[in-house]
Scaffold this active site. Structure first.
Site, mmCIF file in Angstrom:
data_model
loop_
_atom_site.group_PDB
_atom_site.id
_atom_site.type_symbol
_atom_site.label_atom_id
_atom_site.label_comp_id
_atom_site.label_asym_id
_atom_site.label_seq_id
_atom_site.Cartn_x
_atom_site.Cartn_y
_atom_site.Cartn_z
ATOM 1 N N HIS A 180 0.811 -1.213 0.000
ATOM 2 C CA HIS A 180 0.000 0.000 0.000
ATOM 3 C C HIS A 180 0.855 1.279 0.000
ATOM 4 O O HIS A 180 0.860 2.036 -0.953
ATOM 5 C CB HIS A 180 -0.910 0.042 1.243
ATOM 6 C CG HIS A 180 -1.760 -1.157 1.453
ATOM 7 N ND1 HIS A 180 -2.846 -1.475 0.661
ATOM 8 C CD2 HIS A 180 -1.700 -2.137 2.391
ATOM 9 C CE1 HIS A 180 -3.417 -2.588 1.095
ATOM 10 N NE2 HIS A 180 -2.749 -3.009 2.145
ATOM 11 N N ASP A 181 1.551 1.510 1.093
ATOM 12 C CA ASP A 181 2.137 2.830 1.344
ATOM 13 C C ASP A 181 3.251 3.238 0.383
ATOM 14 O O ASP A 181 3.332 4.421 0.005
ATOM 15 C CB ASP A 181 2.628 2.915 2.799
ATOM 16 C CG ASP A 181 1.464 2.821 3.785
ATOM 17 O OD1 ASP A 181 1.691 2.414 4.937
ATOM 18 O OD2 ASP A 181 0.322 3.152 3.403
#
Ligand code: RIB
Ligand code: CA
Length: 311
Positions: free
Chosen positions: A241-242
């Site tokens: 994700h990040d």
């Protein structure tokens, strides 16, 4: 001229990879890391952020502790995904570099007021409590933020912590609402994108093949936190994700999306924390965010792997 950024984070293995990608990229100047409660409690996220800086040999990066709970709600954490330390998968030693004395919110306000308007990008990759708190204490900073590039939300991909909501938004929906209303340019990196950034076995093997500590550590982290998504979605690997936020800063052409209106549900019995993304522009509400939907996954992983090689 390097992009000057502040990462606001709740490490979390994927947060840690985002920090490493930023530190490995000369196009980016990391002014500081502000920590927030999210994946795990604040004492751990503040320690984990420093563990990652030490892993990268970057004890010069100032790390600040911020809010230990959402603005108005009880904290919800995600040990079931990230393990009890938040960085399970590798045993990193307790950090020796100190936390900064200043509160994260004070650092955000002071930096945005000191640096030329528009010259600092905020990269929140956890719940938005610190950012909303800074905006509430110093509304003048909204016009000084260059851009907010946040990992959060979902639309076509729906939620991951409830059927309707993605974790970062769900933990502090009032904070998210304030951020989306603040008027600063926003890029949203939602689950629609990050669920396409899956660490498949060949990609994990490529991390290991780097032969350096960063590669081995990232491979071990993703080995650990893939099990949740594999079980739930049958995914062939962990969603990174990040790091997609940093990759967008480095190579926006790897992504595609639309400038649309995004509102945050804060009162729905079943939908609180939902990012109501007007992808088809039916609401008539003004666009307030670049909402990303697609990603060149191969391009993302070759960028990430090449940069990890440098650490
Ligand atoms: O929903 C994914 C987000 O929640 C990521 O930022 C992950 O680190 C967790 O904070
Ligand atoms: Ca995170």
């Amino acid at each position: 001229m390097a992009q000057r950024i502040i990462i606001d984070t709740d490490p979390g293995q994927d947060d840690a990879v985002a920090i490493l990608l930023a530190l490995a990229s000369p196009e980016i100047e990391l002014l500081g890391i502000t920590c927030v409660a999210g994946n795990v409690g604040l004492p751990l996220t503040a320690a984990n952020a420093r563990r990652v800086c030490e892993l990268a040999g970057r004890t010069d990066i100032p790390v600040f502790a911020g809010h230990d709970a959402p603005l108005r709600r009880k904290l919800v954490t995600a040990e079931h995904v990230h393990g009890k330390t938040g960085l399970d998968g590798v045993d990193l030693p307790a950090p020796s570099m100190p936390l900064q004395d200043r509160h994260a919110v004070g650092f955000l306000i002071e930096t945005l007021r000191r640096e030329p308007a528009g010259s600092v990008t905020l990269v929140p990759i956890g719940p938005l409590t610190n950012i909303a708190s800074a905006l509430a204490r110093a509304p003048d900073i909204a016009a000084r933020i260059g851009r907010i590039v946040l990992m959060g939300g979902a639309y076509f991909e729906v939620g991951n912590i409830t059927p309707a909501a993605e974790f970062n938004i769900y933990v502090d929906p009032e904070a998210a609402q304030a951020v989306f209303a603040c008027g600063a340019p926003i890029t949203v990196v939602p689950l629609d994108v990050t669920h396409k950034a899956l660490v498949t076995a060949p990609r994990n093997a490529a991390f290991r093949a780097l032969g350096n500590r960063a590669g081995a550590t990232v491979a071990a982290w993703t080995d650990f936190f893939e099990r949740y998504d594999r079980e739930k979605y049958g995914s062939p690997g962990a969603p990174l994700h990040d790091p997609c936020t940093i990759a967008w800063l480095l190579r926006p052409e790897l992504f595609s999306g639309r400038e649309i209106n995004v509102e945050i549900e804060t009162t729905g019995q079943y939908t609180t924390g939902m990012t109501v993304a007007d992808w088809w522009r039916v609401s008539g509400r003004p666009a307030n965010a670049l909402f990303l939907r697609d990603l060149d996954a191969e391009g993302f992983f070759s960028l990430l792997t090449e940069r990890l090689r440098r650490l």
